[in-house]
Design a protein around this motif. Structure first.
Motif, PDB file in Angstrom:
ATOM      1  N   MET A  17     -15.489  49.134  -1.057  1.00 31.82           N
ATOM      2  CA  MET A  17     -15.290  47.806  -0.489  1.00 31.82           C
ATOM      3  C   MET A  17     -15.611  46.750  -1.538  1.00 31.82           C
ATOM      4  N   ASN A  18     -14.864  45.693  -1.510  1.00 31.65           N
ATOM      5  CA  ASN A  18     -15.176  44.604  -2.424  1.00 31.65           C
ATOM      6  C   ASN A  18     -16.074  43.585  -1.732  1.00 31.65           C
ATOM      7  N   TYR A  19     -16.502  42.629  -2.491  1.00 27.45           N
ATOM      8  CA  TYR A  19     -17.439  41.619  -2.009  1.00 27.45           C
ATOM      9  C   TYR A  19     -16.939  40.908  -0.750  1.00 27.45           C
ATOM     10  N   GLN A  20     -15.698  40.465  -0.763  1.00 28.45           N
ATOM     11  CA  GLN A  20     -15.161  39.719   0.386  1.00 28.45           C
ATOM     12  C   GLN A  20     -15.131  40.577   1.648  1.00 28.45           C
ATOM     13  N   GLU A  21     -14.780  41.846   1.508  1.00 27.55           N
ATOM     14  CA  GLU A  21     -14.742  42.746   2.661  1.00 27.55           C
ATOM     15  C   GLU A  21     -16.134  42.973   3.231  1.00 27.55           C
ATOM     16  N   VAL A  22     -17.087  43.196   2.350  1.00 23.66           N
ATOM     17  CA  VAL A  22     -18.466  43.415   2.791  1.00 23.66           C
ATOM     18  C   VAL A  22     -19.003  42.175   3.495  1.00 23.66           C
ATOM     19  N   LYS A  23     -18.792  41.031   2.884  1.00 23.43           N
ATOM     20  CA  LYS A  23     -19.288  39.777   3.464  1.00 23.43           C
ATOM     21  C   LYS A  23     -18.630  39.516   4.827  1.00 23.43           C
ATOM     22  N   ALA A  24     -17.331  39.748   4.928  1.00 21.97           N
ATOM     23  CA  ALA A  24     -16.625  39.535   6.191  1.00 21.97           C
ATOM     24  C   ALA A  24     -17.133  40.487   7.271  1.00 21.97           C
ATOM     25  N   GLN A  25     -17.397  41.728   6.898  1.00 20.69           N
ATOM     26  CA  GLN A  25     -17.898  42.701   7.861  1.00 20.69           C
ATOM     27  C   GLN A  25     -19.300  42.313   8.349  1.00 20.69           C
ATOM     28  N   LEU A  26     -20.156  41.887   7.433  1.00 22.97           N
ATOM     29  CA  LEU A  26     -21.504  41.458   7.821  1.00 22.97           C
ATOM     30  C   LEU A  26     -21.455  40.225   8.722  1.00 22.97           C
ATOM     31  N   GLU A  27     -20.590  39.290   8.388  1.00 21.59           N
ATOM     32  CA  GLU A  27     -20.456  38.085   9.209  1.00 21.59           C
ATOM     33  C   GLU A  27     -19.911  38.413  10.590  1.00 21.59           C
ATOM     34  N   ALA A  28     -19.010  39.389  10.683  1.00 25.41           N
ATOM     35  CA  ALA A  28     -18.472  39.792  11.984  1.00 25.41           C
ATOM     36  C   ALA A  28     -19.567  40.423  12.844  1.00 25.41           C
ATOM     37  N   LEU A  29     -20.400  41.244  12.238  1.00 24.14           N
ATOM     38  CA  LEU A  29     -21.508  41.851  12.974  1.00 24.14           C
ATOM     39  C   LEU A  29     -22.496  40.781  13.440  1.00 24.14           C
ATOM     40  N   GLN A  30     -22.737  39.816  12.585  1.00 28.91           N
ATOM     41  CA  GLN A  30     -23.635  38.720  12.944  1.00 28.91           C
ATOM     42  C   GLN A  30     -23.055  37.898  14.103  1.00 28.91           C
ATOM     43  N   LEU A  31     -21.759  37.675  14.086  1.00 26.36           N
ATOM     44  CA  LEU A  31     -21.102  36.932  15.154  1.00 26.36           C
ATOM     45  C   LEU A  31     -21.186  37.680  16.481  1.00 26.36           C
ATOM     46  N   GLN A  32     -21.068  39.005  16.433  1.00 29.37           N
ATOM     47  CA  GLN A  32     -21.212  39.804  17.654  1.00 29.37           C
ATOM     48  C   GLN A  32     -22.595  39.603  18.272  1.00 29.37           C
ATOM     49  N   LEU A  33     -23.606  39.573  17.430  1.00 30.59           N
ATOM     50  CA  LEU A  33     -24.962  39.354  17.930  1.00 30.59           C
ATOM     51  C   LEU A  33     -25.105  37.942  18.505  1.00 30.59           C
ATOM     52  N   ALA A  34     -24.509  36.972  17.838  1.00 30.32           N
ATOM     53  CA  ALA A  34     -24.570  35.598  18.331  1.00 30.32           C
ATOM     54  C   ALA A  34     -23.876  35.484  19.688  1.00 30.32           C
ATOM     55  N   ASN A  35     -22.788  36.210  19.858  1.00 31.68           N
ATOM     56  CA  ASN A  35     -22.090  36.193  21.145  1.00 31.68           C
ATOM     57  C   ASN A  35     -22.937  36.838  22.244  1.00 31.68           C
ATOM     58  N   LYS A  36     -23.687  37.876  21.894  1.00 39.99           N
ATOM     59  CA  LYS A  36     -24.581  38.508  22.868  1.00 39.99           C
ATOM     60  C   LYS A  36     -25.671  37.546  23.324  1.00 39.99           C
ATOM     61  N   MET A  37     -26.057  36.622  22.457  1.00 37.37           N
ATOM     62  CA  MET A  37     -27.093  35.636  22.792  1.00 37.37           C
ATOM     63  C   MET A  37     -26.668  34.733  23.949  1.00 37.37           C
ATOM     64  N   GLN A  38     -25.371  34.625  24.177  1.00 39.06           N
ATOM     65  CA  GLN A  38     -24.857  33.751  25.226  1.00 39.06           C
ATOM     66  C   GLN A  38     -25.048  34.328  26.621  1.00 39.06           C
TER      67      GLN A  38
END
Length: 60
Positions: A1-22
Motif C-alpha cells: 500500500m502506498n501512503y495515500q491508500e494507508v491514510k485513506a484507510q485509517l481516515e475511513a476507520l476513524q470516520l466509522q468510529l465517529a459515526n458510532k458516536m452519534q
C-alpha cells in the motif's frame, strides 16, 4: 500500500468510529472508549504522515 491508500484507510476507520458516536444509546464509558480510539487514529495518521515525509528521523 502506498501512503495515500494507508491514510485513506485509517481516515475511513476513524470516520466509522465517529459515526458510532452519534448513537444516543451509548453509555458514557462507551463514548469515552470511542473518543480514545478516535484520538489514537489521529496519532496513527500523524505518524503515518511523519514517516511518509521523513519528518520523524533522528539526526545523528
Amino acid at each position: 500500500m502506498n501512503y495515500q491508500e494507508v491514510k485513506a484507510q485509517l481516515e475511513a476507520l476513524q470516520l466509522q468510529l465517529a459515526n458510532k458516536m452519534q448513537n444516543p444509546s451509548l453509555s458514557i464509558d462507551e463514548k469515552s472508549e470511542l473518543q480514545r480510539a478516535i484520538a489514537n487514529y489521529d496519532y496513527i495518521i500523524e505518524l503515518t504522515c511523519m514517516n511518509h515525509f521523513e519528518r520523524g528521523k533522528a539526526i545523528h
